[in-house]
Enzyme design. Sequence first.
Site, PDB file in Angstrom:
ATOM      1  N   ASN A   1      -0.415  -5.749  -3.750  1.00 40.70           N
ATOM      2  CA  ASN A   1      -0.318  -4.493  -3.383  1.00 40.70           C
ATOM      3  C   ASN A   1      -1.710  -3.803  -3.552  1.00 40.70           C
ATOM      4  OD1 ASN A   1       0.482  -1.834  -2.246  1.00 40.70           O
ATOM      5  ND2 ASN A   1       0.843  -1.158  -3.981  1.00 40.70           N
TER       6      ASN A   1
ATOM      7  N   LEU B   1      10.111  -1.386  -2.897  1.00 44.23           N
ATOM      8  CA  LEU B   1      10.802  -2.924  -2.746  1.00 44.23           C
ATOM      9  C   LEU B   1      11.652  -2.760  -4.146  1.00 44.23           C
ATOM     10  CD1 LEU B   1       8.135  -5.001  -1.269  1.00 44.23           C
ATOM     11  CD2 LEU B   1      10.304  -4.033  -0.060  1.00 44.23           C
TER      12      LEU B   1
ATOM     13  N   HIS C   1      -3.722  -0.174  -3.909  1.00 37.92           N
ATOM     14  CA  HIS C   1      -3.453   1.365  -4.088  1.00 37.92           C
ATOM     15  C   HIS C   1      -4.857   2.135  -3.954  1.00 37.92           C
ATOM     16  CE1 HIS C   1      -1.192   4.698  -5.445  1.00 37.92           C
ATOM     17  NE2 HIS C   1      -2.269   5.025  -6.349  1.00 37.92           N
TER      18      HIS C   1
ATOM     19  N   ASN D   1      -6.212  -2.003   6.871  1.00 38.80           N
ATOM     20  CA  ASN D   1      -6.334  -3.219   5.766  1.00 38.80           C
ATOM     21  C   ASN D   1      -5.966  -4.411   6.274  1.00 38.80           C
ATOM     22  OD1 ASN D   1      -7.332  -2.289   2.902  1.00 38.80           O
ATOM     23  ND2 ASN D   1      -5.930  -0.395   3.413  1.00 38.80           N
TER      24      ASN D   1
ATOM     25  N   LYS E   1       7.430   1.856   1.789  1.00 39.83           N
ATOM     26  CA  LYS E   1       8.939   1.625   1.336  1.00 39.83           C
ATOM     27  C   LYS E   1       8.797   0.923  -0.197  1.00 39.83           C
ATOM     28  CE  LYS E   1      13.264  -0.375   2.995  1.00 39.83           C
ATOM     29  NZ  LYS E   1      14.085   0.999   2.502  1.00 39.83           N
TER      30      LYS E   1
HETATM   31  C1  GRF Z   1      -4.439   2.630   2.124  1.00 37.97           C
HETATM   32  O1  GRF Z   1      -5.133   3.799   1.781  1.00 37.97           O
HETATM   33  C2  GRF Z   1      -3.820   1.877   1.190  1.00 37.97           C
HETATM   34  O2  GRF Z   1      -4.285   1.928   0.022  1.00 37.97           O
HETATM   35  C3  GRF Z   1      -2.244   2.840   1.019  1.00 37.97           C
HETATM   36  O3  GRF Z   1      -2.010   3.349   2.482  1.00 37.97           O
HETATM   37  C4  GRF Z   1      -3.169   3.134   2.953  1.00 37.97           C
HETATM   38  C5  GRF Z   1      -2.968   2.183   4.243  1.00 37.97           C
HETATM   39  O4  GRF Z   1      -4.112   2.355   5.230  1.00 37.97           O
HETATM   40  N1  GRF Z   1      -1.332   1.887   0.346  1.00 37.97           N
HETATM   41  P1  GRF Z   1      -3.894   1.308   6.592  1.00 37.97           P
HETATM   42  O5  GRF Z   1      -2.602   1.537   7.220  1.00 37.97           O
HETATM   43  O6  GRF Z   1      -4.045  -0.140   6.007  1.00 37.97           O
HETATM   44  O7  GRF Z   1      -5.090   1.538   7.447  1.00 37.97           O
END
Ligand code: GRF
Length: 207
Positions: free
Chosen positions: A109, A95, A111, A16, A93
């Site tokens: 965030n 917060l 999810h 991401n 983590k």
């Molecule tokens: C993603 O699925 C995100 O939605 C979740 O953790 C994962 C992180 O993936 N919170 P990356 O580290 O961005 O590849």
Amino acid sequence: MRKLKLGVLVSGGGSNLQSIIDSCETGYLPAETAVVISNKPEVYALERANKHDIPAYTLLSKDYKTSREYEDELIFILEKHDVDLVVLAGFIKVLSPYFVSKFTRKIVNIHPSLIPSFCGRGFYGKKVHEAVIEYGVKITGVTVHFVDEGTDTGPIILQRAVPVKDDDTPDTLAARVLIEEHKIYPEALKLYAEDRLIIKGRRVLIK
Ligand code: GRF
């Protein structure tokens, strides 16, 4: 005009993070990734930051006596880099309300489910997709939301549905969801950067 400065918090691979960096670089997202902070050592997300000359830090809980001291260091680094928006991108983590109060409505965030399903404490990473398959839902998805004092409870900015297939494993489902994550996070950040989000109670309206 000054670009929106993002502080991206990570714990893992950082795919991401990469989609955000790329969206900034192509100009789609009128923002810059000012700093990347990881709470895990040597994760690939840090390497991604290095490749793009983005300042990167590793902050390990074990090096701080209390979570308040840990969060104070986090705040110090984010402020040092003039961060306007804190972007949680796979940051595992939780917060505290103290940290959240320092960046009210300035933390987002992503999810990997359709909140309020399969979210909250304990629902992170592969566990989300395992629970989705076990429950038998036919549709899952992705949610980008503002962060409040709860876990995954803040006002929802964008959501996108992803079908669950009969032969899905947590890994195949995670991969399909991730494809949508990489589109929806830059989209949501663009709306924020263009000042197009209006928060009314629990609802986020798009101008
Ligand atoms: C993603 O699925 C995100 O939605 C979740 O953790 C994962 C992180 O993936 N919170 P990356 O580290 O961005 O590849």
